[in-house]
Enzyme design. Structure first.
Site, PDB file in Angstrom:
ATOM      1  N   GLU A  59      -0.664  -2.063   5.162  1.00 53.30           N
ATOM      2  CA  GLU A  59       0.267  -1.996   6.307  1.00 53.30           C
ATOM      3  C   GLU A  59       0.098  -0.686   7.071  1.00 53.30           C
ATOM      4  OE1 GLU A  59       3.234  -1.293   9.015  1.00 53.30           O
ATOM      5  OE2 GLU A  59       3.127  -0.024   7.252  1.00 53.30           O
ATOM      6  N   ASP A 116       0.812  -1.225   0.000  1.00 52.28           N
ATOM      7  CA  ASP A 116       0.000   0.000   0.000  1.00 52.28           C
ATOM      8  C   ASP A 116       0.844   1.274   0.000  1.00 52.28           C
ATOM      9  OD1 ASP A 116       0.783  -0.840   2.601  1.00 52.28           O
ATOM     10  OD2 ASP A 116      -0.754   0.391   3.548  1.00 52.28           O
TER      11      ASP A 116
HETATM   12 ZN    ZN Z   1       5.054   3.698   6.437  1.00 57.62          ZN
HETATM   13 ZN    ZN Z   2       6.386   0.981   5.516  1.00 57.48          ZN
END
Ligand code: ZN
Ligand code: ZN
Length: 398
Positions: A143, A85
């Protein structure tokens, strides 16, 4: 078993694909997508894996992908994890591969992480007649956003068949010179929880303080007491309690009924983390009550402590030294930053290292999560090679 694989062989294969790896990273960099919205990214990864001839599982935690690599015979299972991401940042770089999506940017290097796991998979696939076991290439979404894609990957059982004997992850860092990798066995990155406190009193006209229970005065005291006393309470155990938002929406002559406070709590120890949650609730409530008010505390749990499995991390450190030379491998200090790879580290042997992307000749490099972040192409070859060599070492069980 066929001839053992040599460092030189892996280096040659990594170099052979280096320009393609750069192109993959640049494609991803130009087309970033926000956490849990990585639809085109997931499709792109799945297409690349299928083109290599791998079995592909899609829809992992929504938009994630797993590629399954089989070696010559049965053996251990090693998972290589990349996060996929990007961040809500407007890129400021004037590069041909700069983000084409306004307000979205790969400013945390997840484009590079993805390109390196794809490249490592390709090299390992080409060598598949020479190793035993299974490699899972995990491309994980989200994440950067609570609850973290890693927690969802585990919750849906995506890593249960086969369950990895080891999971490896890496993260770029401009704080290390390109060419170097950094390791730290044991607790490496912090747990991180979001704190929301609401201090309640009784507002009214500022000219009549005798009629009020002033939540602003109470909140001001509370902030100072919490910061002062948490240090003493935690003693030598590292802990950060930080507040970045205080909202008292009154006026020059209007005292509001409540004050909202938001902050973060970070530790390197799950027990301390749980104790700190209780301490905070108890302390805040007692202080606010002693001034006639009250305090509601909400702890939104974020990522746990990232604990690098010690034997696995020592083997990875040795693998990196074999591959790059011992002088390129450094010890990293603990970090108060957090990373959702921590969820894996709570349930399976895990090792997470840092990959240098800094270039001292060019001066201080822009940090992660900044609009000018970029990384040198050379770091991709180093990170790919370390992943391949580390995975091979793990599959040999050595
Ligand atoms: Zn980051
Ligand atoms: Zn990262």
């Amino acid at each position: 078993m066929a001839d053992p694989i040599t460092v030189e062989q892996v280096q040659a294969l990594v170099r052979e694909h280096h320009f393609d790896t750069i192109a993959v990273r640049r494609h991803l960099h130009a087309h970033p997508e926000l956490s849990f919205q990585e639809h085109l990214t997931g499709r792109y990864i799945a297409d690349r894996l299928r083109a290599m001839g791998l079995a592909v599982r899609t829809g992992i935690a929504g938009t994630g992908v797993i590629g399954v690599l089989q070696g010559r015979g049965a053996g251990r299972t090693v998972c290589l994890r990349a996060d996929i991401d990007a961040l809500p940042i407007q890129e400021k770089n004037a590069l041909p591969h700069a983000s084409r999506n306004p307000g979205v940017m790969h400013a945390c290097g997840h484009d590079a992480h993805t390109a390196m796991v794809l490249a490592a998979g390709r090299v390992l696939h080409e060598l598949r007649g020479k190793w035993n076991g299974t490699v899972l290439l995990l491309f994980q979404p989200g994440e950067e956003k609570i609850p973290g894609g890693a927690s969802l990957v585990l919750k849906e059982g995506a890593l249960s068949d086969p369950a990895p004997d080891a999971i490896l992850g890496q993260h770029v860092t401009p704080e290390l010179e390109v060419g170097k990798v950094g390791f730290h066995a044991g607790p490496f990155m912090a747990s991180s929880d979001e704190l929301y406190l609401t201090v309640k009193g009784k507002g009214g006209h500022a000219a009549q303080p005798e009629k009020l229970i002033d939540p602003i005065q109470i909140a001001a005291r509370l902030l100072i007491v919490l910061k002062d006393e948490c240090k003493a309470w935690a003693g030598s155990r590292p802990l950060v309690l930080g507040f970045g938002r205080v909202l008292a929406d009154g006026a020059t002559n209007v005292v509001p009924d409540e004050v909202q406070i938001a902050g973060t709590l970070r530790t390197f120890d799950e027990e301390l983390r749980a104790e700190a949650h209780e301490w905070l609730v108890r302390k805040a409530d007692a202080l606010c009550r002693s001034h006639g008010g009250s305090c509601a505390v909400e702890v939104r749990k974020g990522y746990p402590v990232l604990v690098n499995d010690e034997p696995l991390t020592e083997r990875m450190r040795a693998a990196a030294a074999e591959f790059l030379g011992a002088d390129q491998v450094v010890e990293m200090p603990q970090r108060m930053g957090s990373e959702d790879f921590a969820f894996y580290s709570q349930v399976m042997p895990a090792s997470f290292h840092r990959l240098g992307t800094g270039n001292p000749q060019k001066g201080p490099a822009p940090g992660l999560h900044t609009p000018a972040f970029d990384l040198p192409d050379e770091s991709l070859a180093i990170g790919t090679g370390v992943l391949v060599w580390g995975a091979l070492k793990e599959m040999r069980g050595a």
